[in-house]
Design a protein around this motif. Sequence first.
Motif, mmCIF file in Angstrom:
data_model
loop_
_atom_site.group_PDB
_atom_site.id
_atom_site.type_symbol
_atom_site.label_atom_id
_atom_site.label_comp_id
_atom_site.label_asym_id
_atom_site.label_seq_id
_atom_site.Cartn_x
_atom_site.Cartn_y
_atom_site.Cartn_z
ATOM 1 N N UNK A 4 0.866 -1.179 0.000
ATOM 2 C CA UNK A 4 0.000 0.000 0.000
ATOM 3 C C UNK A 4 0.902 1.229 0.000
ATOM 4 N N UNK A 5 0.583 2.178 -0.871
ATOM 5 C CA UNK A 5 1.284 3.456 -0.888
ATOM 6 C C UNK A 5 0.263 4.571 -0.689
ATOM 7 N N UNK A 6 0.491 5.413 0.322
ATOM 8 C CA UNK A 6 -0.331 6.610 0.502
ATOM 9 C C UNK A 6 0.525 7.756 -0.017
ATOM 10 N N UNK A 7 0.138 8.278 -1.169
ATOM 11 C CA UNK A 7 0.974 9.217 -1.908
ATOM 12 C C UNK A 7 0.771 10.657 -1.449
ATOM 13 N N UNK A 8 -0.371 10.963 -0.954
ATOM 14 C CA UNK A 8 -0.652 12.315 -0.485
ATOM 15 C C UNK A 8 -2.134 12.446 -0.203
ATOM 16 N N UNK A 9 -2.520 13.552 0.346
ATOM 17 C CA UNK A 9 -3.929 13.757 0.646
ATOM 18 C C UNK A 9 -4.274 13.234 2.024
ATOM 19 N N UNK A 10 -5.472 12.666 2.152
ATOM 20 C CA UNK A 10 -5.985 12.246 3.451
ATOM 21 C C UNK A 10 -6.403 10.784 3.420
ATOM 22 N N UNK A 11 -6.224 10.137 4.563
ATOM 23 C CA UNK A 11 -6.613 8.749 4.741
ATOM 24 C C UNK A 11 -7.318 8.701 6.098
ATOM 25 N N UNK A 12 -8.633 8.503 6.124
ATOM 26 C CA UNK A 12 -9.413 8.589 7.356
ATOM 27 C C UNK A 12 -10.113 7.264 7.629
ATOM 28 N N UNK A 13 -10.003 6.775 8.884
ATOM 29 C CA UNK A 13 -10.658 5.536 9.290
ATOM 30 C C UNK A 13 -11.537 5.786 10.506
#
Length: 142
Positions: free
Chosen positions: A118-127
């Motif tokens: 998994x790559x989170x490249x930018x922006x937002x990741x909300x759980x």
Amino acid sequence: IENISSGEGGAIYLNVATANFNHTNKFEKNIAGKNGGAMEVQGGSTVNFDGINDFTGNAAVGHGGAISITGANTTVNFSGTNTFTGNFHGVTLTEDKDGKVTGFTGGAANDIYNAGTINVIGGYFVTDRMLAMFKKKETPKK
């Protein structure tokens, strides 16, 4: 319930494939009889999420309430705004008298099962867990 699969990936199953999800994407109320409530990604597949991606109320009998990522060289890239709420794995399917799946019970909160990359490249990741941290706490009375 939007989509039901007796196998892998409630809405989408990818094996040796590439998929790009741009703009606004909603994966809601999908159920997988095996893994990946909304999506199963395996076999060297690549998935790119960009824009606004919402995974809500998905469930899997196996692993990956929203997404299951398995297999060598399998990659999921996230950029933009990615929200995961109310996704479960390890559920028990409920059926009507004719054997049609009508929903699920039980299970544990789970958004992504990852046995790939998994790559989170930018922006937002909300759980769900992150949202709970920001809920307003009551001030003790003196």
